[in-house]
Design an enzyme around this catalytic site. Structure first.
Site, PDB file in Angstrom:
ATOM      1  N   LYS A  64       0.832  -1.203   0.000  1.00  0.00           N
ATOM      2  CA  LYS A  64       0.000   0.000   0.000  1.00  0.00           C
ATOM      3  C   LYS A  64       0.870   1.259   0.000  1.00  0.00           C
ATOM      4  CE  LYS A  64      -0.503   0.264   5.030  1.00  0.00           C
ATOM      5  NZ  LYS A  64      -1.428   0.454   6.150  1.00  0.00           N
TER       6      LYS A  64
ATOM      7  N   ARG B 101      -9.952   0.521  16.195  1.00  0.00           N
ATOM      8  CA  ARG B 101      -9.806   1.506  15.123  1.00  0.00           C
ATOM      9  C   ARG B 101     -10.880   1.278  14.066  1.00  0.00           C
ATOM     10  NH1 ARG B 101      -4.247   1.556  11.773  1.00  0.00           N
ATOM     11  NH2 ARG B 101      -5.068  -0.503  11.214  1.00  0.00           N
TER      12      ARG B 101
ATOM     13  N   TYR C  19      18.379  29.303   4.104  1.00  0.00           N
ATOM     14  CA  TYR C  19      17.359  30.100   4.780  1.00  0.00           C
ATOM     15  C   TYR C  19      17.718  30.313   6.248  1.00  0.00           C
ATOM     16  CZ  TYR C  19      14.104  29.741   0.852  1.00  0.00           C
ATOM     17  OH  TYR C  19      13.502  29.850  -0.377  1.00  0.00           O
TER      18      TYR C  19
ATOM     19  N   MET D  58      12.912  23.532  -0.323  1.00  0.00           N
ATOM     20  CA  MET D  58      11.854  22.746  -0.952  1.00  0.00           C
ATOM     21  C   MET D  58      12.396  21.817  -2.043  1.00  0.00           C
ATOM     22  SD  MET D  58       8.357  24.006  -2.858  1.00  0.00           S
ATOM     23  CE  MET D  58       7.726  24.801  -1.361  1.00  0.00           C
TER      24      MET D  58
END
Length: 340
Positions: free
Chosen positions: A33, A118, A249, A295
């Protein structure tokens, strides 16, 4: 460009250990998955098939369609839309309400709540659910549960095992009364599998262990697994900075001496979780990621054309106060993959 490299030898090493613990490779259902925990759905499926694995677990029907030709049985955990499915697809049913919505002739595995709370059908309504599969003309092919504490030292694992024994008894008795075939039973995830001395169930749903990790407490006799994935970055540019100059940064990193640094094409936009410069991270070759990760790139004290950012994510998981799963599943699925 950034690249994920998958080590087939390590993957087969892990599957061999897992198969021996389960008693047979036929009992293994590899959990693929969420893009195979970030490793690449089709890539991992192809290697699993080559090893001889016949069962897989995915999240959605769309995932199942992509690997339909690789496995004899594909268990679909969390899909509520059933437009097209193959005879090899088996849908997990989590509630009596969901049971009413599944189309006729669908293969289903009933998930039973044995203590995790759950999702799953309650033990008290299990018999009703089995009758429901008969009324709906569904094929009851499996009954399953999920352990909430298999990775930690507690009595809860044994408590849920006892609850699942009760589930098996109810299922067998009810199916015999209704002249239904006895379904397959399965409860173990990666951590649970390695806590069984003799695994006698029909399947084991193995996720993180096949990729080389196990989140179980160190008190257990955990197997020697090998990480399958490494992440590589390509150099964009290089520069010399002088003592006192700051990088990135916020200028979090300050050079203590004149040095060569380079910018590489991996950042948090690629799913490489943002390092804020407060905790030191070094690559397998000993290079340091300098300051804050951006990023789309990061700065490293290297001039190499390519750098292995990680080949074992446990250090990163510790830095980010999380588990290995989160580090790998966060990676952008569009990153190129190569099997070696």
């Amino acid at each position: 460009m950034a690249k994920i490299v998958l080590n087939k030898e390590n993957y087969f090493h892990n599957l061999k250990i897992i198969s021996e613990q389960a008693g047979s490779k036929d009992k293994i259902a590899v959990v693929l998955k969420d893009n195979a925990y970030g490793h690449g759905l089709v890539e991992i499926a192809s290697m699993a098939k080559e090893f001889g694995i016949k069962n897989a677990v995915v999240r959605t029907c769309e995932e199942a369609k992509k690997i339909e030709t690789f496995f004899e049985q594909i268990l679909i955990l969390a899909d509520t839309t059933f437009h097209t499915y193959s005879h090899s697809f088996h849908i997990v049913v989590n509630s009596l309400e969901q049971l009413k919505k599944v189309p006729e002739n669908t293969n289903v595995h009933l998930k039973i709540d044995t203590g995790m709370h759950r999702n799953g059908i309650s033990i008290e309504t299990l018999e009703e659910a089995i009758h429901g599969t008969l009324r709906k003309n569904l094929n009851l092919t499996g009954v399953m549960t999920h352990f909430r504490s298999a990775d930690i030292l507690s009595c809860e694992f044994f408590w849920q095992k006892e609850n699942f024994k009760r589930v098996k008894n109810i299922t067998v008795n009810t199916c015999e009364k209704l002249f239904l075939p006895i379904p397959k039973f399965h409860s173990a995830n990666s951590s649970a599998l390695f806590r069984f001395k003799n695994y006698e169930e029909d399947l084991a749903r193995v996720g993180i262990a096949q990729y080389g990790y196990l989140e179980s407490d160190s008190i257990f006799d955990n197997p020697n697994l090998k990480p399958v994935m490494s992440l590589w970055a390509q150099r964009i540019s290089s520069r010399k900075i002088t003592k006192g100059q700051r990088v990135g940064y916020g200028g979090i990193f300050t050079a203590k001496e004149d040095m060569d640094i380079s910018t590489y094409d991996v950042g948090y936009g690629d799913g490489f979780l943002r390092l804020n410069g407060k905790k030191r991270y070094t690559t397998p070759k000993g290079y340091e990621i300098l300051g804050r990760v951006s990023m789309d790139n990061c700065s490293i004290n290297s001039k190499d054309e390519k750098v292995c950012i990680f080949d074992d994510v446990r250090q990163l998981a510790e830095i980010h106060d999380t588990i290995t799963y989160e580090i790998t599943t966060t990676l952008n699925p569009n990153i190129e993959k190569e099997i070696i």
